[in-house]
Design an enzyme around this catalytic site. Structure first.
Site, PDB file in Angstrom:
ATOM      1  CB  SER A   4      -0.899   0.029   1.242  1.00  0.00           C
ATOM      2  OG  SER A   4      -1.502   1.307   1.420  1.00  0.00           O
ATOM      3  CE1 TYR A  35      -4.026  -2.331   5.271  1.00  0.00           C
ATOM      4  CE2 TYR A  35      -3.574  -0.014   4.832  1.00  0.00           C
ATOM      5  CZ  TYR A  35      -3.853  -1.291   4.378  1.00  0.00           C
ATOM      6  OH  TYR A  35      -3.958  -1.522   3.023  1.00  0.00           O
TER       7      TYR A  35
END
Length: 249
Positions: free
Chosen positions: A144, A157
């Site tokens: 990501s 995360y």
């Protein structure tokens, strides 16, 4: 768009929906045999039937990437033989302030996003190394853009994704000399189910507002990138790719 992936055998984790499903579709439409790996068997069966209806080959394999994958690997080998393309896409995004102390969420993200990736990679390392010695082999990790950025409430995360990005770079130092390409893909904002499991109304509202300001990518956009990367000539390894919506800065 389709690519030339004939005679390739792929495993895609997190294939039940979103980015994983679209990656699987692109690979299958490009000629690869695709093993669909995820926990939701009904979703996998639907996707496998869709691929078959289009003339492709797919196998639904219900499995948890954090658990024992021995049976899943045997099932894939029996149906398709040796794997030469692995896409580690399975992941969860659960956002809350660190001050909430949600270690249940922390463990789930670490177990799936990092340990699950390691588990799958280990399960198919022998396949990839053998394939790389003879022809083309690919290990693709979906990270990501959060690996490089700081977002309030997404600390754990993004930390797991930073670990994936750094791990991918290190895996390439080991796998590259063995003929296995390693590619790390870092999507920006994507329209998918990834954020649907969060339980903080304030965080949910912020994410919804952000999506209004920044039209997200479609999961198919990431599928297209993976198809492109894995269809390059054997000597070409696109090591790191950041994929952003045009207006996301």
């Amino acid at each position: 768009m389709t690519y030339d992936l004939n005679n390739r055998t792929a495993v895609v984790t997190g294939a039940a929906s979103g980015i994983g499903a679209e990656i699987a579709l692109v690979l299958a439409r490009s000629g690869a045999k695709v093993a669909l790996l995820a926990r939701r068997a009904d979703r996998l069966t639907e996707l496998a039937e869709k691929i078959a209806a289009e003339g492709g080959q797919a196998l639904a394999v219900a499995a948890d990437v954090t658990g024992d994958l021995t049976e899943a690997v045997e099932t894939i080998h029996t149906a398709f033989g040796r794997v030469d393309l692995v896409v580690n896409n399975a992941g969860v995004m659960l956002a809350n302030p660190i001050t909430e102390g949600r270690d249940d969420e922390w463990h789930r993200m670490i177990d799936t996003n990092l340990k699950g990736l390691l588990n799958v990679t280990r399960a198919f390392t022998k396949d990839l190394v053998e394939a790389g010695a003879e022809g083309t082999a690919d290990l693709v990790n979906i990270s990501s853009v959060g690996a490089h950025l700081a977002f309030p409430n997404y600390g754990v995360y993004t930390a797991t994704k930073a670990a994936v990005t750094h791990l991918s770079a290190n895996l390439r130092t080991e796998f590259g000399p063995l003929g296995v390409r390693v590619t790390n893909v870092e999507p920006g904002l994507v329209s998918s189910e990834l954020g649907d499991h969060m339980d903080n109304p304030d965080v949910d509202a912020h994410l919804a507002a952000w999506r209004e300001q920044v039209p997200p990518l479609n999961p198919a956009d990431i599928g297209d990138v993976v198809g492109f990367v894995t269809s390059r000539s054997k000597q070409v390894n696109l090591r790191q790719i950041v994929v952003l919506p045009t207006v996301q800065v």
